[in-house]
Design a protein around this motif. Sequence first.
Motif, PDB file in Angstrom:
ATOM      1  N   ALA A   1     -18.949   2.741 -11.395  1.00  0.00           N
ATOM      2  CA  ALA A   1     -17.889   2.460 -12.449  1.00  0.00           C
ATOM      3  C   ALA A   1     -16.670   2.055 -11.765  1.00  0.00           C
ATOM      4  CB  ALA A   1     -17.327   3.866 -12.331  1.00  0.00           C
ATOM      5  N   LEU A   2     -15.964   1.620 -10.012  1.00  0.00           N
ATOM      6  CA  LEU A   2     -15.581   1.540  -9.594  1.00  0.00           C
ATOM      7  C   LEU A   2     -15.641   0.277  -8.612  1.00  0.00           C
ATOM      8  CD1 LEU A   2     -14.209   5.172  -7.888  1.00  0.00           C
ATOM      9  CD2 LEU A   2     -13.246   3.997  -8.950  1.00  0.00           C
ATOM     10  N   ARG A   3     -14.989  -1.004  -8.486  1.00  0.00           N
ATOM     11  CA  ARG A   3     -15.557  -1.708  -8.485  1.00  0.00           C
ATOM     12  C   ARG A   3     -15.167  -2.054  -6.563  1.00  0.00           C
ATOM     13  NH1 ARG A   3     -12.851  -3.283 -12.964  1.00  0.00           N
ATOM     14  NH2 ARG A   3     -11.275  -3.413 -12.301  1.00  0.00           N
TER      15      ARG A   3
ATOM     16  N   ILE B   1     -12.021   3.296  -1.006  1.00  0.00           N
ATOM     17  CA  ILE B   1     -12.429   2.006  -2.224  1.00  0.00           C
ATOM     18  C   ILE B   1     -10.376   1.504  -1.117  1.00  0.00           C
ATOM     19  CG2 ILE B   1     -11.066   1.311  -4.234  1.00  0.00           C
ATOM     20  CD1 ILE B   1     -12.497   4.466  -4.473  1.00  0.00           C
ATOM     21  N   PRO B   2     -10.440   0.450  -0.917  1.00  0.00           N
ATOM     22  CA  PRO B   2      -9.475   0.168  -0.251  1.00  0.00           C
ATOM     23  C   PRO B   2      -7.924   0.073  -1.474  1.00  0.00           C
ATOM     24  CG  PRO B   2     -11.422  -2.390  -0.573  1.00  0.00           C
ATOM     25  CD  PRO B   2     -11.503  -0.762  -1.552  1.00  0.00           C
ATOM     26  N   SER B   3      -6.763   0.435  -0.271  1.00  0.00           N
ATOM     27  CA  SER B   3      -6.078   1.057  -1.616  1.00  0.00           C
ATOM     28  C   SER B   3      -5.029   0.133  -0.737  1.00  0.00           C
ATOM     29  CB  SER B   3      -5.728   2.690  -2.139  1.00  0.00           C
ATOM     30  OG  SER B   3      -4.904   2.559  -2.568  1.00  0.00           O
TER      31      SER B   3
ATOM     32  N   GLU C   1      -2.541   1.949  -7.701  1.00  0.00           N
ATOM     33  CA  GLU C   1      -3.071   2.319  -7.379  1.00  0.00           C
ATOM     34  C   GLU C   1      -4.473   3.352  -7.685  1.00  0.00           C
ATOM     35  OE1 GLU C   1      -3.496  -1.713  -3.557  1.00  0.00           O
ATOM     36  OE2 GLU C   1      -2.509   0.515  -3.586  1.00  0.00           O
ATOM     37  N   LEU C   2      -3.166   4.051  -7.481  1.00  0.00           N
ATOM     38  CA  LEU C   2      -4.476   6.006  -7.687  1.00  0.00           C
ATOM     39  C   LEU C   2      -4.242   5.902  -8.811  1.00  0.00           C
ATOM     40  CD1 LEU C   2      -5.276   8.433  -6.230  1.00  0.00           C
ATOM     41  CD2 LEU C   2      -2.687   9.209  -5.778  1.00  0.00           C
ATOM     42  N   ARG C   3      -3.735   5.799  -9.749  1.00  0.00           N
ATOM     43  CA  ARG C   3      -4.041   6.023 -11.363  1.00  0.00           C
ATOM     44  C   ARG C   3      -5.178   5.260 -11.459  1.00  0.00           C
ATOM     45  NH1 ARG C   3       0.884   4.788 -12.231  1.00  0.00           N
ATOM     46  NH2 ARG C   3       1.373   6.990 -12.784  1.00  0.00           N
ATOM     47  N   SER C   4      -5.127   4.141 -11.509  1.00  0.00           N
ATOM     48  CA  SER C   4      -5.945   3.152 -12.085  1.00  0.00           C
ATOM     49  C   SER C   4      -7.536   3.513 -11.700  1.00  0.00           C
ATOM     50  CB  SER C   4      -5.708   1.546 -11.237  1.00  0.00           C
ATOM     51  OG  SER C   4      -6.995   0.868 -11.236  1.00  0.00           O
ATOM     52  N   VAL C   5      -7.632   4.165 -10.245  1.00  0.00           N
ATOM     53  CA  VAL C   5      -9.105   4.615  -9.651  1.00  0.00           C
ATOM     54  C   VAL C   5      -9.436   5.627 -10.904  1.00  0.00           C
ATOM     55  CG1 VAL C   5      -9.647   6.191  -8.210  1.00  0.00           C
ATOM     56  CG2 VAL C   5      -8.686   3.765  -7.424  1.00  0.00           C
TER      57      VAL C   5
ATOM     58  N   ASP D   1      -8.242   6.211 -13.977  1.00  0.00           N
ATOM     59  CA  ASP D   1      -8.731   6.795 -15.136  1.00  0.00           C
ATOM     60  C   ASP D   1     -10.256   6.119 -15.391  1.00  0.00           C
ATOM     61  OD1 ASP D   1      -5.641   6.786 -15.590  1.00  0.00           O
ATOM     62  OD2 ASP D   1      -4.624   4.714 -15.550  1.00  0.00           O
ATOM     63  N   ARG D   2     -10.579   4.496 -14.506  1.00  0.00           N
ATOM     64  CA  ARG D   2     -11.779   4.445 -14.382  1.00  0.00           C
ATOM     65  C   ARG D   2     -12.727   5.643 -14.450  1.00  0.00           C
ATOM     66  NH1 ARG D   2     -11.897  -0.066 -10.154  1.00  0.00           N
ATOM     67  NH2 ARG D   2     -10.160   0.726  -9.313  1.00  0.00           N
ATOM     68  N   LEU D   3     -12.373   6.620 -13.820  1.00  0.00           N
ATOM     69  CA  LEU D   3     -13.018   7.879 -13.445  1.00  0.00           C
ATOM     70  C   LEU D   3     -12.854   8.320 -14.796  1.00  0.00           C
ATOM     71  CD1 LEU D   3     -12.365   8.933  -9.667  1.00  0.00           C
ATOM     72  CD2 LEU D   3     -14.476   7.887 -10.378  1.00  0.00           C
ATOM     73  N   ASP D   4     -12.106   8.755 -15.520  1.00  0.00           N
ATOM     74  CA  ASP D   4     -11.878   9.518 -16.410  1.00  0.00           C
ATOM     75  C   ASP D   4     -12.645   9.458 -17.784  1.00  0.00           C
ATOM     76  OD1 ASP D   4     -10.503  11.702 -15.557  1.00  0.00           O
ATOM     77  OD2 ASP D   4      -8.054  10.907 -15.799  1.00  0.00           O
ATOM     78  N   ALA D   5     -12.586   7.885 -17.392  1.00  0.00           N
ATOM     79  CA  ALA D   5     -12.970   6.987 -18.886  1.00  0.00           C
ATOM     80  C   ALA D   5     -14.895   6.939 -18.071  1.00  0.00           C
ATOM     81  CB  ALA D   5     -12.827   5.848 -18.836  1.00  0.00           C
ATOM     82  N   ALA D   6     -15.433   7.093 -17.511  1.00  0.00           N
ATOM     83  CA  ALA D   6     -16.752   7.489 -16.885  1.00  0.00           C
ATOM     84  C   ALA D   6     -16.824   8.350 -17.335  1.00  0.00           C
ATOM     85  CB  ALA D   6     -16.910   6.744 -15.721  1.00  0.00           C
ATOM     86  N   GLY D   7     -15.894   9.879 -17.430  1.00  0.00           N
ATOM     87  CA  GLY D   7     -16.434  11.122 -17.686  1.00  0.00           C
ATOM     88  C   GLY D   7     -16.921  11.525 -15.854  1.00  0.00           C
ATOM     89  N   ILE D   8     -16.088  10.965 -14.875  1.00  0.00           N
ATOM     90  CA  ILE D   8     -16.673  11.855 -13.493  1.00  0.00           C
ATOM     91  C   ILE D   8     -15.578  12.307 -12.824  1.00  0.00           C
ATOM     92  CG2 ILE D   8     -17.821  11.098 -11.031  1.00  0.00           C
ATOM     93  CD1 ILE D   8     -18.931   7.832 -13.050  1.00  0.00           C
TER      94      ILE D   8
END
Length: 331
Positions: A262-264, A277-279, A285-289, A291-298
Amino acid sequence: MPVSVMSTSNGGGRPSPPAISAVGLRKAYGDKTVLDGIDLHIPEGSVFALLGPNGAGKTTAVKILSTLIGADGGQAQVAGHDVATAPDGVRAAIGVTGQFSAVDGLITGEENMRLMADLNHLSRSRGKQVADELLKRFDLVDAAGKPVQSYSGGMKRRLDIAMTLIGGPRIIFLDEPTTGLDPRSRHNMWQIIRELVSDGVTVFLTTQYLEEADELADRIAVLNDGRIVAEGTAEDLKRMVPGGHIRLRFTDPSAYRSAATALREVQRDDEALALQIPSGGSQRELRSVLDRLDAAGIEADELTVHTPDLDDVFFALTGSHVANPAKEAVR
């Protein structure tokens, strides 16, 4: 480009005058340029730290601003007085503590204080009162009647600053004030500096200890080869160098694999079930990570944000490491 320091407002709509300012300050000794056009703008009641390796020009800057030597070019004002044309006004407003203690080891601490009171033209009664108050404030009452040569390094440093405060300066230059002190004495000195600032005193601090600047300074400038190569808050400077990252750790291997998909741009550690994850450490940036985890249910079991420290910043900007008190303590 160094981050500029903004002056504070006095509440009347006009900026408050800075405690210390300089434009294009230059100094050379023969063919060696020590300061190569530095600019400073330091608000009242703040701590400004000037970092740099040995020979970078830190002490030279202090000497110019405290009128001990003249500049070859540029202009500087301290407490509203021009250092070149009104040195007496500058000297009346400042206190200076150098790298090495200036106390007289052959006389007592109390006698050192009385001598400084005389040099500041205080009456005998007033001088005694101020000296007694400062000896108490710096926890030197029990040692006041003993020759200073019997003092520890930390005690001598406290006495040195106490003597600097006899005249009630509103601006204090501390040139590497904790050099040679053990960790406990260094932390005691930090507390003293914090108390000075809480009283409205402006502190100009030079140091090689990054932890010291990180703990104390409102703003930090890095001086290298006579130039200020970066300036800002500690957090500003830490964001200037790469290496920051968000680390996610999982206990469930399937969740770990799903998160990696799910993460790039992730760096995998399959043994630890951890992703990096580079940040730059920003909230966005933290919120973006997340959000992607939440969208994938992780859901990660552990999340940590790592940012470069000032040692990384210093090395990146100057190619040098500076003193590390924690490492010194175990040598």
